[in-house]
Design a protein around this motif. Structure first.
Motif, PDB file in Angstrom:
ATOM      1  N   UNK A  59       0.943  -1.329   0.022  1.00 42.32           N
ATOM      2  CA  UNK A  59       0.089   0.070   0.052  1.00 42.32           C
ATOM      3  C   UNK A  59       0.762   1.197  -0.133  1.00 42.32           C
ATOM      4  N   UNK A  60       1.935   1.366   0.867  1.00 45.22           N
ATOM      5  CA  UNK A  60       2.733   2.505   1.056  1.00 45.22           C
ATOM      6  C   UNK A  60       3.724   2.505  -0.057  1.00 45.22           C
ATOM      7  N   UNK A  61       3.968   1.448  -0.652  1.00 47.17           N
ATOM      8  CA  UNK A  61       5.055   1.552  -1.772  1.00 47.17           C
ATOM      9  C   UNK A  61       4.471   1.780  -3.180  1.00 47.17           C
ATOM     10  N   UNK A  62       3.468   1.212  -3.724  1.00 51.32           N
ATOM     11  CA  UNK A  62       2.998   1.484  -4.804  1.00 51.32           C
ATOM     12  C   UNK A  62       1.543   2.051  -4.881  1.00 51.32           C
ATOM     13  N   UNK A  63       0.915   2.325  -3.829  1.00 50.86           N
ATOM     14  CA  UNK A  63      -0.407   2.587  -3.538  1.00 50.86           C
ATOM     15  C   UNK A  63      -1.432   1.446  -3.758  1.00 50.86           C
ATOM     16  N   UNK A  64      -0.844   0.524  -3.655  1.00 49.58           N
ATOM     17  CA  UNK A  64      -2.019  -0.776  -3.955  1.00 49.58           C
ATOM     18  C   UNK A  64      -2.802  -1.019  -2.999  1.00 49.58           C
ATOM     19  N   UNK A  65      -4.216  -0.999  -3.316  1.00 44.69           N
ATOM     20  CA  UNK A  65      -5.118  -1.058  -2.254  1.00 44.69           C
ATOM     21  C   UNK A  65      -6.137  -2.480  -2.388  1.00 44.69           C
TER      22      UNK A  65
END
Length: 332
Positions: A59-65
């Motif tokens: 989540x914090x690396x690539x914005x993956x939700x």
């Protein structure tokens, strides 16, 4: 894209939301439900079967939700990425974020179309993976080879992308478009069977033609005169592989945009009986052409370029119909 809604307060959400801006609920994307769902303070979601899902570790690396099966693990979408920039490459990591966003968009659309895609970890012989490479220190060539899609992360930069678009005299160039086009090569590699090859060659040409020679010829001579009457783009004239990949990308452009327009009430493909890809010809003629014309006019009203700067002649419609025939929905 769907018109996503918050399950807590019913506010409108967008595909990449990790928090509802109306009620503050933390969110995750459930690939299994194809829905955005609320997660608790620990980043957990319990589905209807009682299975516990967790916010992806990226989540914090690539914005993956997207939601992962294991706590502290990564989601199925992230499993498709084989190579990413190293942690010291700050420029590459910055470009990695929008690339991952485009990749998730592609995968979600494939899910909605019923196209089952296995990762390289699941299928070592013909599974799909992405090498998202930074060209900060060395050149990167975007392309597809035997299930490996390579993307030059510089394509995430608008200035770089626009410069190449003008240099190559392209009417359209986007990061999502690259993902769709390269997946088109993968789709041709995996979905076009021996039984379909005669029709493929009838529409696109003989794919056994020397690819490198075709590339060299294209960049020296350009597209043949009158190409607009039989191809969707000048790039599609290069080789049958490129014609198919371009057609696949446009199929995804069309279906996803019509899906979004329907979700937001701009058109009603369902009421017209054209939402099913089994009616691809009707969908293009009766829905897509008037919709894209209207959207082009809206863009011009804002001083922007046309949203869809292409025309679809009859031979391209035949190609789109063939490509759509490879989708699971056409096999019913």
């Amino acid at each position: 894209m769907q018109d996503f809604r918050c399950r807590v307060c019913d506010a409108r959400l967008f595909f990449e939301n990790s928090v509802c801006v109306s009620c503050g609920s933390a969110l995750g994307y459930s690939r299994q439900e194809q829905a955005i769902v609320p997660v608790d303070e620990a980043g957990r979601y319990v589905d209807a079967e009682g299975l516990i899902w967790h916010v992806c570790r990226n989540l914090n690396l690539s914005g993956c939700t997207w939601l992962a099966r294991l706590e502290g693990g990564q989601c199925e979408g992230c499993d498709f990425t084989r190579v990413r920039p190293n942690d010291a490459d700050l420029a590459g990591l910055a470009n990695f974020v929008p690339a991952e966003r485009a990749k998730r968009h592609l995968l979600a659309e494939l899910d909605r179309l019923g196209v089952e895609v296995r990762s390289r970890a699941e299928d070592a012989a013909s599974g799909l993976c992405f090498d998202l490479l930074s060209s900060t220190l060395q050149p990167v060539v975007t392309g597809h080879v035997d299930g490996v899609i390579t993307i030059d992360l510089a394509e995430s930069e608008a200035a770089h992308r626009e410069g190449l678009r003008e240099q190559l005299a392209e009417p359209y160039r986007t990061l999502l478009g690259h993902f769709r086009h390269e997946f088109g090569h993968y789709a041709q590699w995996t979905l076009v069977t021996d039984a379909e090859t005669p029709r493929f060659r009838e529409l696109f040409g003989d794919e056994r033609a020397d690819y490198q020679a075709a590339v060299d010829r294209h960049y020296v001579e350009g597209a043949p005169a009158g190409w607009q009457s039989t191809f969707i783009s000048a790039y599609a004239t290069m080789h049958p592989f490129e014609d198919f990949a371009e057609t696949w990308a446009h199929l995804m452009h069309i279906l996803d945009t019509v899906d979004s327009a329907t979700a937001f009430g701009l058109t009603d493909a369902v009421a017209r009986g054209t939402a099913d890809v089994s009616s691809m010809r009707v969908l293009v003629v009766d829905v897509w052409v008037p919709l894209s014309t209207a959207l082009n006019a809206v863009n011009r009203s804002m001083g922007k370029d046309d949203l869809y700067p292409f025309t679809i002649p009859a031979p391209v419609l035949d190609k789109l119909d063939f490509v759509a025939s490879l989708l699971p929905a056409r096999s019913r």
